[in-house]
Design an enzyme around this catalytic site. Structure first.
Site, PDB file in Angstrom:
ATOM      1  N   ASN A  10       0.874  -1.172   0.000  1.00 38.46           N
ATOM      2  CA  ASN A  10       0.000   0.000   0.000  1.00 38.46           C
ATOM      3  C   ASN A  10       0.911   1.222   0.000  1.00 38.46           C
ATOM      4  OD1 ASN A  10      -1.781   2.050   0.481  1.00 38.46           O
ATOM      5  ND2 ASN A  10      -2.353   1.384   2.549  1.00 38.46           N
ATOM      6  N   LYS A  12       0.126   4.269  -0.298  1.00 36.67           N
ATOM      7  CA  LYS A  12      -0.475   5.483   0.274  1.00 36.67           C
ATOM      8  C   LYS A  12      -0.172   6.682  -0.643  1.00 36.67           C
ATOM      9  CE  LYS A  12      -0.214   3.235   4.692  1.00 36.67           C
ATOM     10  NZ  LYS A  12      -0.203   3.326   6.150  1.00 36.67           N
ATOM     11  N   HIS A  93      -9.670   1.416   4.239  1.00 34.78           N
ATOM     12  CA  HIS A  93      -8.449   1.580   5.042  1.00 34.78           C
ATOM     13  C   HIS A  93      -8.748   2.531   6.212  1.00 34.78           C
ATOM     14  CE1 HIS A  93      -4.434   2.662   6.294  1.00 34.78           C
ATOM     15  NE2 HIS A  93      -4.017   1.568   5.666  1.00 34.78           N
ATOM     16  N   GLU A  95      -7.124   4.848   7.495  1.00 34.98           N
ATOM     17  CA  GLU A  95      -6.789   6.266   7.263  1.00 34.98           C
ATOM     18  C   GLU A  95      -7.936   6.975   6.547  1.00 34.98           C
ATOM     19  OE1 GLU A  95      -2.931   5.656   5.435  1.00 34.98           O
ATOM     20  OE2 GLU A  95      -2.142   5.020   7.375  1.00 34.98           O
ATOM     21  N   GLU A 164      -5.984  -4.818  10.203  1.00 35.00           N
ATOM     22  CA  GLU A 164      -4.931  -3.841  10.471  1.00 35.00           C
ATOM     23  C   GLU A 164      -5.253  -3.082  11.755  1.00 35.00           C
ATOM     24  OE1 GLU A 164      -2.710  -2.682   6.612  1.00 35.00           O
ATOM     25  OE2 GLU A 164      -4.416  -1.352   6.834  1.00 35.00           O
ATOM     26  N   GLY A 170       2.281   1.967  10.837  1.00 30.86           N
ATOM     27  CA  GLY A 170       3.347   2.966  10.782  1.00 30.86           C
ATOM     28  C   GLY A 170       4.022   3.261  12.114  1.00 30.86           C
ATOM     29  N   SER A 209       2.865  -2.411  10.356  1.00 31.62           N
ATOM     30  CA  SER A 209       4.279  -2.565  10.697  1.00 31.62           C
ATOM     31  C   SER A 209       4.864  -3.933  10.332  1.00 31.62           C
ATOM     32  CB  SER A 209       4.518  -2.254  12.178  1.00 31.62           C
ATOM     33  OG  SER A 209       4.230  -0.893  12.449  1.00 31.62           O
TER      34      SER A 209
HETATM   35  P1  PGA Z   1       2.569   0.068   7.612  1.00 34.78           P
HETATM   36  O1  PGA Z   1       1.140   0.377   6.941  1.00 34.78           O
HETATM   37  O2  PGA Z   1       3.051  -1.245   7.027  1.00 34.78           O
HETATM   38  O3  PGA Z   1       3.423   1.238   7.191  1.00 34.78           O
HETATM   39  O4  PGA Z   1       2.354  -0.020   9.074  1.00 34.78           O
HETATM   40  C1  PGA Z   1       0.214  -0.649   6.678  1.00 34.78           C
HETATM   41  C2  PGA Z   1      -1.048  -0.090   6.076  1.00 34.78           C
HETATM   42  O5  PGA Z   1      -1.497   0.990   6.509  1.00 34.78           O
HETATM   43  O6  PGA Z   1      -1.647  -0.699   5.173  1.00 34.78           O
END
Ligand code: PGA
Length: 248
Positions: A10, A12, A93, A95, A164, A170, A209
């Protein structure tokens, strides 16, 4: 049932023309692992160039609008993503659930729209730290899943779920292995309850992560059928070792 693993990146809000070389490098190196499905979900505006740069490799979007077309300034429909060369998309997601205030019903409508036009879907669910610390993570995520997933699994395109935990995205923090196992088992049970036998073949990815250093132990957990990877998917040097871990 052991399902073929899916490792999806992903990106982003990362990715310019100058990153197409990195996408090519990821796609080329991923060919060494035919036992793993690998995909990159890039910004919508990069989908077409990425798909042209790596024919045969799965390029996806990160969101779709639930409507087919219309007066929705700035939005991208599922058929537009497909037309640009995407074969999959993320929906729901955290976010977007947070910043764009997307609720379960909207996420479900997006999943329906994407699947109906033939895009595979990675539908995300996950709990906040407050919910995890309050001891309600499993209940909350299963309820979110129940309200967000499509009414029926379609045959036109594939649904996958990404668990997630919001607090793991992150941050470098991840749940314990028993916590991941407990959540994936609960998600599997709900999928089978909703879809019958078809629920046993919906892939459940872990996200938050994931790195080369923890991927092996995460992939060894039952009902972890792959990963959705953010930060560590931006460079082949970080991402390909995760694909290798999925190959076992
Ligand atoms: P990350 O993000 O691997 O940077 O923690 C995962 C995601 O948001 O899909």
């Amino acid at each position: 049932m052991t399902l073929k693993k899916l490792v999806a990146g992903n990106w982003k809000m990362h990715g310019l023309s100058s990153d197409l070389d990195e996408i090519q490098s990821i796609a080329t190196q991923a060919q060494r692992y035919p036992g793993v499905d690998v995909a990159l979900c890039v910004p919508a505006i990069l989908v077409e160039r990425a798909a042209r740069a790596v024919p045969g490799f799965a390029i996806g979007g990160q969101d779709v609008h639930h409507a087919e077309k219309g007066a929705h300034t700035g939005c991208t429909s599922a058929s537009m993503l497909l037309d640009a060369g995407a074969s999959l998309t993320i929906v729901g997601h955290s976010e977007r659930r947070d910043a764009q205030r997307e609720g379960d019903a909207e996420v479900q409508a997006k999943a329906h729209a994407a699947l109906a036009c033939g895009l595979n879907v990675i539908l995300c669910v996950g709990e906040s730290l407050q919910v995890r610390e309050g001891g309600n993570a499993v209940r909350t995520v299963v309820d979110q899943l129940d309200a967000s997933i499509p009414h029926d699994p379609t045959e036109e395109a594939e649904l996958a779920i990404a668990y997630e935990p919001i607090w793991a995205i992150g941050t470098g923090k991840i749940p314990t292995m028993p916590e991941i196992a407990e959540m994936h088992a609960a998600i599997r049970n709900k999928l089978v309850e909703r879809y019958g036998d078809a629920g046993a073949s919906v892939r459940i990815l872990y996200g938050g992560s994931v790195k080369a250093s923890n991927a092996g132990e995460i992939f060894a957990i039952q009902d972890v059928d792959g990963a959705l990877v953010g930060g560590a998917s931006l460079k082949a040097a970080d991402f390909i070792p995760i694909v290798a871990a999925a190959a076992g």
